[in-house]
Design a protein around this motif. Sequence first.
Motif, PDB file in Angstrom:
ATOM      1  N   ARG A   1      -8.398   7.133 -12.326  1.00  0.00           N
ATOM      2  CA  ARG A   1      -7.086   6.959 -12.740  1.00  0.00           C
ATOM      3  C   ARG A   1      -6.290   6.866 -11.566  1.00  0.00           C
ATOM      4  O   ARG A   1      -6.286   7.925 -10.684  1.00  0.00           O
ATOM      5  CB  ARG A   1      -6.740   8.217 -13.729  1.00  0.00           C
ATOM      6  N   GLY A   2      -5.238   6.169 -11.495  1.00  0.00           N
ATOM      7  CA  GLY A   2      -4.460   6.013 -10.201  1.00  0.00           C
ATOM      8  C   GLY A   2      -3.547   4.776 -10.461  1.00  0.00           C
ATOM      9  O   GLY A   2      -3.269   4.030 -11.552  1.00  0.00           O
ATOM     10  N   MET A   3      -2.654   4.598  -9.276  1.00  0.00           N
ATOM     11  CA  MET A   3      -1.906   3.395  -9.066  1.00  0.00           C
ATOM     12  C   MET A   3      -2.722   2.518  -8.509  1.00  0.00           C
ATOM     13  O   MET A   3      -3.009   2.469  -7.375  1.00  0.00           O
ATOM     14  CB  MET A   3      -0.414   4.099  -8.212  1.00  0.00           C
ATOM     15  N   PRO A   4      -2.754   1.136  -9.066  1.00  0.00           N
ATOM     16  CA  PRO A   4      -3.444  -0.020  -8.148  1.00  0.00           C
ATOM     17  C   PRO A   4      -2.897  -0.292  -6.865  1.00  0.00           C
ATOM     18  O   PRO A   4      -3.519  -0.458  -6.009  1.00  0.00           O
ATOM     19  CB  PRO A   4      -3.244  -0.914  -9.189  1.00  0.00           C
ATOM     20  N   SER A   5      -1.575  -0.488  -6.916  1.00  0.00           N
ATOM     21  CA  SER A   5      -1.034  -1.004  -5.745  1.00  0.00           C
ATOM     22  C   SER A   5      -1.067  -0.273  -4.582  1.00  0.00           C
ATOM     23  O   SER A   5      -1.303  -0.345  -3.647  1.00  0.00           O
ATOM     24  CB  SER A   5       0.668  -1.116  -5.868  1.00  0.00           C
ATOM     25  N   GLN A   6      -0.947   1.257  -4.767  1.00  0.00           N
ATOM     26  CA  GLN A   6      -1.230   2.237  -3.708  1.00  0.00           C
ATOM     27  C   GLN A   6      -2.782   2.137  -3.301  1.00  0.00           C
ATOM     28  O   GLN A   6      -2.752   2.198  -2.115  1.00  0.00           O
ATOM     29  CB  GLN A   6      -0.891   3.651  -4.306  1.00  0.00           C
ATOM     30  N   LEU A   7      -3.708   2.457  -4.468  1.00  0.00           N
ATOM     31  CA  LEU A   7      -4.987   2.549  -3.896  1.00  0.00           C
ATOM     32  C   LEU A   7      -5.277   1.146  -3.234  1.00  0.00           C
ATOM     33  O   LEU A   7      -6.188   1.328  -2.111  1.00  0.00           O
ATOM     34  CB  LEU A   7      -5.739   2.684  -5.072  1.00  0.00           C
ATOM     35  N   ARG A   8      -4.687   0.003  -3.455  1.00  0.00           N
ATOM     36  CA  ARG A   8      -5.097  -1.433  -2.956  1.00  0.00           C
ATOM     37  C   ARG A   8      -4.425  -1.218  -1.407  1.00  0.00           C
ATOM     38  O   ARG A   8      -5.098  -1.648  -0.243  1.00  0.00           O
ATOM     39  CB  ARG A   8      -4.394  -2.596  -3.527  1.00  0.00           C
ATOM     40  N   SER A   9      -3.337  -0.398  -1.118  1.00  0.00           N
ATOM     41  CA  SER A   9      -2.667  -0.374   0.100  1.00  0.00           C
ATOM     42  C   SER A   9      -3.693   0.488   0.956  1.00  0.00           C
ATOM     43  O   SER A   9      -3.853   0.346   2.348  1.00  0.00           O
ATOM     44  CB  SER A   9      -1.374   0.135  -0.131  1.00  0.00           C
ATOM     45  N   LEU A  10      -4.213   1.404   0.451  1.00  0.00           N
ATOM     46  CA  LEU A  10      -5.010   2.490   0.802  1.00  0.00           C
ATOM     47  C   LEU A  10      -6.167   1.908   1.491  1.00  0.00           C
ATOM     48  O   LEU A  10      -6.584   1.990   2.805  1.00  0.00           O
ATOM     49  CB  LEU A  10      -5.522   3.742   0.026  1.00  0.00           C
ATOM     50  N   LEU A  11      -6.989   1.211   0.793  1.00  0.00           N
ATOM     51  CA  LEU A  11      -8.267   0.486   1.201  1.00  0.00           C
ATOM     52  C   LEU A  11      -7.927  -0.466   2.170  1.00  0.00           C
ATOM     53  O   LEU A  11      -8.866  -0.933   3.080  1.00  0.00           O
ATOM     54  CB  LEU A  11      -8.995  -0.061  -0.324  1.00  0.00           C
ATOM     55  N   GLN A  12      -6.808  -1.267   2.168  1.00  0.00           N
ATOM     56  CA  GLN A  12      -6.576  -2.223   2.919  1.00  0.00           C
ATOM     57  C   GLN A  12      -6.306  -1.824   4.290  1.00  0.00           C
ATOM     58  O   GLN A  12      -6.889  -2.406   5.450  1.00  0.00           O
ATOM     59  CB  GLN A  12      -5.389  -3.415   2.474  1.00  0.00           C
TER      60      GLN A  12
END
Length: 401
Positions: A273-284
Amino acid sequence: MIDHDSNSRADAPRSFAQSYATALATYVRDGNEENLSRAYDCARQALQSSISIGQLGELHFQAAQTLCSGAPSPSPETKRTEEFYLEAISVYDMALRGYGESVAQLTAEVLERKRAEQELRDVTYELARQRDSLDQQVKARTRELQAGLERSERLNSQLQQANQEQAQFTYAISHDLKSPINTIAMLLDIISVDHQEHLDSECLELIDAAQATASRMSRMITGILQYARLVGQEAEFETVSLDKLCRDVRDDLRQDITDGKAEIDISPLPDVRGMPSQLRSLLQNLLSNAIKFRDPARPCRIAVSATPKPRNCAAEITVSDTGIGIPEAYRTRIFSLFQRLHTYDEYSGSGIGLTLCQRIAGYHAGDIQVVSNDEGGSSFIVRLWMNERERDNGTQSGDDG
């Protein structure tokens, strides 16, 4: 000659039996406590008539059998016959032992009961006093906690407002700076292209240096804008497939992967459960850094994996590389804003990426840390919850071990 005394003794049991049976029947019929007291009279009468306790029992049995014939056992009638008999033989026994001894014993028992009752009253009073005192303490402590909670809510509200204002201010400043920086870069490009033939090599070198500086400033401002957006972003949690998200990020970085001759291996990752845009930024950011800070002396291999059953979190993701590594003394510093371990000439960047990663992990009530790995590179470990409320309610999607 007729013995009148003998006839009188023979008539006594019959007279007593009738009297006993009548008294017993009266009590069995109505259960009145006053009629139960007739058992005492019967006991005294039995003693006066020299009736033994065995005879008393036999007379009672006969009378009770007549009264309770056909009644179920146990029944109110059988119970009352027993009560009547017990009262009678109790008085009978007391008379045999002597009224003095019985009265003394009863007196002692009454005194003991009074003493016990007084102790009970004292204990009850003390408990009531302690209860009242504890109640007052609880009320006082509750008032203190309420006041502290109200202060905390006020401070939290002020802090949120300050963070929001700071984010808005940072965003506005960065946005306003981006336009002139882009203009400077454009003008430098025009000078470099249109007037190259009129400039000597020293001027061209200075223009190249200025263009590189403008490019760095532009990247830094872009990073600041990303950070400002993150600080002011409204939390909207949903189910996110980290596996799909990470593979999408890998596709987006295809050119960087090709230029760096990197290999990225992604093991199955869980949903959280999370915020997709933030988690994408983290992985990127993590994958970009792993490619950027590669060791030229060995192949660039990056592995993304998840701990099967992490303890105390919904997901534990590890991004490992074979890069240049990070000295232990700098493993905390790298998460600070604008902190860099290398010059711009060695490695480009704004110094904001890992700060964003730490903030994103914090927004998901998690954390991030870096350790050395067996390949000589670095392993970034990210632990995620959904958010603190869902964590406290135990609704995380994942096994907390």
